[in-house]
Design a protein around this motif. Sequence first.
Motif, mmCIF file in Angstrom:
data_model
loop_
_atom_site.group_PDB
_atom_site.id
_atom_site.type_symbol
_atom_site.label_atom_id
_atom_site.label_comp_id
_atom_site.label_asym_id
_atom_site.label_seq_id
_atom_site.Cartn_x
_atom_site.Cartn_y
_atom_site.Cartn_z
ATOM 1 N N TRP B 135 138.344 37.408 41.254
ATOM 2 C CA TRP B 135 137.869 38.564 42.015
ATOM 3 C C TRP B 135 136.482 38.344 42.570
ATOM 4 N N LEU B 136 136.093 37.083 42.739
ATOM 5 C CA LEU B 136 134.722 36.776 43.147
ATOM 6 C C LEU B 136 134.367 37.442 44.483
ATOM 7 N N PHE B 137 135.281 37.342 45.466
ATOM 8 C CA PHE B 137 134.937 37.840 46.795
ATOM 9 C C PHE B 137 134.874 39.364 46.820
ATOM 10 N N VAL B 138 135.745 40.000 46.038
ATOM 11 C CA VAL B 138 135.680 41.457 45.936
ATOM 12 C C VAL B 138 134.331 41.864 45.345
ATOM 13 N N LEU B 139 133.941 41.142 44.290
ATOM 14 C CA LEU B 139 132.666 41.444 43.631
ATOM 15 C C LEU B 139 131.503 41.283 44.606
ATOM 16 N N LEU B 140 131.546 40.159 45.361
ATOM 17 C CA LEU B 140 130.478 39.909 46.335
ATOM 18 C C LEU B 140 130.457 40.995 47.404
ATOM 19 N N ALA B 141 131.647 41.427 47.832
ATOM 20 C CA ALA B 141 131.719 42.456 48.868
ATOM 21 C C ALA B 141 131.104 43.755 48.366
ATOM 22 N N VAL B 142 131.438 44.128 47.116
ATOM 23 C CA VAL B 142 130.870 45.360 46.551
ATOM 24 C C VAL B 142 129.360 45.231 46.434
ATOM 25 N N GLY B 143 128.901 44.051 45.971
ATOM 26 C CA GLY B 143 127.469 43.815 45.852
ATOM 27 C C GLY B 143 126.780 43.932 47.200
ATOM 28 N N PHE B 144 127.431 43.386 48.248
ATOM 29 C CA PHE B 144 126.851 43.446 49.588
ATOM 30 C C PHE B 144 126.750 44.886 50.073
ATOM 31 N N LEU B 145 127.808 45.661 49.811
ATOM 32 C CA LEU B 145 127.794 47.075 50.204
ATOM 33 C C LEU B 145 126.625 47.800 49.560
ATOM 34 N N LEU B 146 126.464 47.581 48.228
ATOM 35 C CA LEU B 146 125.388 48.267 47.512
ATOM 36 C C LEU B 146 124.036 47.845 48.057
ATOM 37 N N MET B 147 123.901 46.527 48.367
ATOM 38 C CA MET B 147 122.624 46.051 48.873
ATOM 39 C C MET B 147 122.335 46.677 50.233
ATOM 40 N N ALA B 149 123.332 49.517 51.288
ATOM 41 C CA ALA B 149 122.929 50.905 51.071
ATOM 42 C C ALA B 149 121.466 50.977 50.644
ATOM 43 N N THR B 150 121.054 50.046 49.755
ATOM 44 C CA THR B 150 119.663 50.041 49.295
ATOM 45 C C THR B 150 118.716 49.776 50.454
ATOM 46 N N VAL B 151 119.068 48.772 51.276
ATOM 47 C CA VAL B 151 118.199 48.422 52.402
ATOM 48 C C VAL B 151 118.058 49.603 53.349
ATOM 49 N N VAL B 152 119.187 50.276 53.608
ATOM 50 C CA VAL B 152 119.148 51.428 54.507
ATOM 51 C C VAL B 152 118.267 52.530 53.929
ATOM 52 N N ALA B 153 118.420 52.758 52.607
ATOM 53 C CA ALA B 153 117.622 53.804 51.973
ATOM 54 C C ALA B 153 116.140 53.499 52.096
ATOM 55 N N VAL B 154 115.771 52.214 51.864
ATOM 56 C CA VAL B 154 114.361 51.840 51.965
ATOM 57 C C VAL B 154 113.879 51.975 53.408
ATOM 58 N N ALA B 155 114.725 51.552 54.358
ATOM 59 C CA ALA B 155 114.334 51.616 55.767
ATOM 60 C C ALA B 155 114.140 53.066 56.211
ATOM 61 N N LEU B 156 114.972 53.970 55.670
ATOM 62 C CA LEU B 156 114.881 55.368 56.081
ATOM 63 C C LEU B 156 113.576 56.005 55.649
ATOM 64 N N VAL B 157 113.072 55.614 54.466
ATOM 65 C CA VAL B 157 111.854 56.265 53.969
ATOM 66 C C VAL B 157 110.640 55.374 54.140
ATOM 67 N N GLU B 158 110.749 54.404 55.063
ATOM 68 C CA GLU B 158 109.651 53.461 55.270
ATOM 69 C C GLU B 158 108.359 54.220 55.568
ATOM 70 N N PRO B 159 107.305 53.974 54.798
ATOM 71 C CA PRO B 159 106.103 54.792 54.949
ATOM 72 C C PRO B 159 105.433 54.621 56.306
ATOM 73 N N GLY B 160 105.469 53.409 56.877
ATOM 74 C CA GLY B 160 104.798 53.167 58.144
ATOM 75 C C GLY B 160 105.342 54.064 59.251
ATOM 76 N N LYS B 161 106.671 54.207 59.231
ATOM 77 C CA LYS B 161 107.357 54.993 60.250
ATOM 78 C C LYS B 161 106.894 56.455 60.205
ATOM 79 N N ALA B 162 106.859 56.984 58.987
ATOM 80 C CA ALA B 162 106.491 58.392 58.829
ATOM 81 C C ALA B 162 105.083 58.638 59.367
ATOM 82 N N SER B 163 104.153 57.716 59.018
ATOM 83 C CA SER B 163 102.770 57.930 59.439
ATOM 84 C C SER B 163 102.669 57.841 60.960
#
Lengths: 365, 176
Positions: B135-147, B149-163
């Motif tokens: 199930w390696l590729f399934v695992l990698l796919a899930v990991g990629f999805l989560l990553m 999501a994390t990147v998007v979350a960080v990009a959304l609250v990027e402090p530079g943008k808000a200022s």
Amino acid sequence: MNWSYPVDPYWMVALKALLVVVGLLTAFAFMTLIERRLLARFQVRMGPNRVGPFGLLQPLADAIKSIFKEDIVVAQADRFLFVLAPLISVVFALLAFGLIPFGPPGSFFGYQPWVINLDLGILYLFAVSELAVYGIFLSGWASGSKYSLLGSLRSSASLISYELGLGLALLAPVLLVGSLNLNDIVNWQKENGWLFLYAFPAFLVYLIASMAEAARTPFDLPEAEQELVGGYHTEYSSIKWALFQMAEYIHFITASALIPTLFLGGWTMPVLEVPYLWMFLKIAFFLFLFIWIRATWFRLRYDQLLRFGWGFLFPVALLWFLVTALVVALDLPRTYLLYLSALSFLALLGAVLYTPKPARKGGGA
Amino acid sequence: MSPLEALALLFLLGTGVLVVTLRNAIHAALALILNFLILAGLYVALDARFLGFIQIIVYAGAIVVLFLFVIMLLFAAQGEVGFDPLVRSKPLAALLALGVAGVLLSGLWGLRLAFTQDLKGGLPQALGPLLYGDWLFVLLAVGFLLMAATVVAVALVEPGKASRTQEAEKREEVVR
């Protein structure tokens, strides 16, 4: 290396669980006295010595006092959670200790010297210690006070941050042993030498992080009196406050028992192997070490605390995990790890010895 | 269905209902923890011990703590706080939830759950080779999805943008 362990009848397990609970509560009562006496010695004072010989009855007096004091539930509190929070703290603090083996199978009057023997022992420890965070978290919110809320927020943030370092530090020994069972880990150390020789950085990270988990002094931000009155238990009084203290000391004792079990050979010893003796001596050593650190060290500022956890402990644990994983995956001789961890010890020693003193650059008071 | 299974089901449904109906968000989060703990117990009873403990550590431990953080920091414990952007949309939400449950069930229907491997009570020693092998590729796919999501979350609250937007607002104010 496939160890299998005998299983006790249920009545014996229940009896041992009771023994662990009673033992931990007694140990808590006397640890408060021992800690106060030791701190007094470190600070050239007398410490509590009035009640009974050498102050030995002081814990009893404290218990009577805290039970008979007025038990206040503040008006702003969420009554249900306010009462539930200390109970959660104590229950989940008590749950972890039963896992620790104190001797070889059959050394407890023919029964096993542990309460439960789980294949997933380390995961169980993490599950229990994560749920223990809720006690602190809910108490702060349920008190309906800003001080309590701030205290509980910052303490749960630091607990969760250090949990990561703690977990990563444990991965290296788990990889080497190939099991999450505490008995397997102790037996492996008996055959191959203690794990801190193989994973000195992981040992160091685990030591520091478990100190933070037990909220001992360099990391006792949850109750930084100068900043937060009392932290999460500001609004608590009498026996509920005592329950929080109890949970804290039980965490402290459990941490002092887990560090030797995981990294210093548990109940084993190269010479003169007596089942219980060495375990108790090792626990006592770490208890003393933690009190010693409390007496000599200063409290970290909150941002320093988090930066240290995420910026230093976490990378070090990750790096050592990668090194161990490489050695295990490529099936290199495990002695490489011995050399590497000795090297890391020397590097640490060098860093400590050759840190230049901070020089004042002009001006100043 | 044995009585114990029925009891577990009852508890699961009961705590689930509590999560939705409790007026206080903190109490609802606690009911969610209870639900996760019962679920973990079910996993352990089904010999998926690793999964059971991971359920406690990740969901009951880490994720609900995050929920609680957000609730406490926003002072959003009471149902009467803030405004309701979706008025009278509860039936719609219920319908959607039922639909998702239907989709998941239909996915489960076609799945052949006949494992040939002995999972040894769901210990990581047996699960690891399976996860990182078949199930390696399934695992990698899930990991990629989560990553992602994390990147998007960080990009959304990027402090530079808000200022920057704040600066723009200030400039507009000056112009006005």
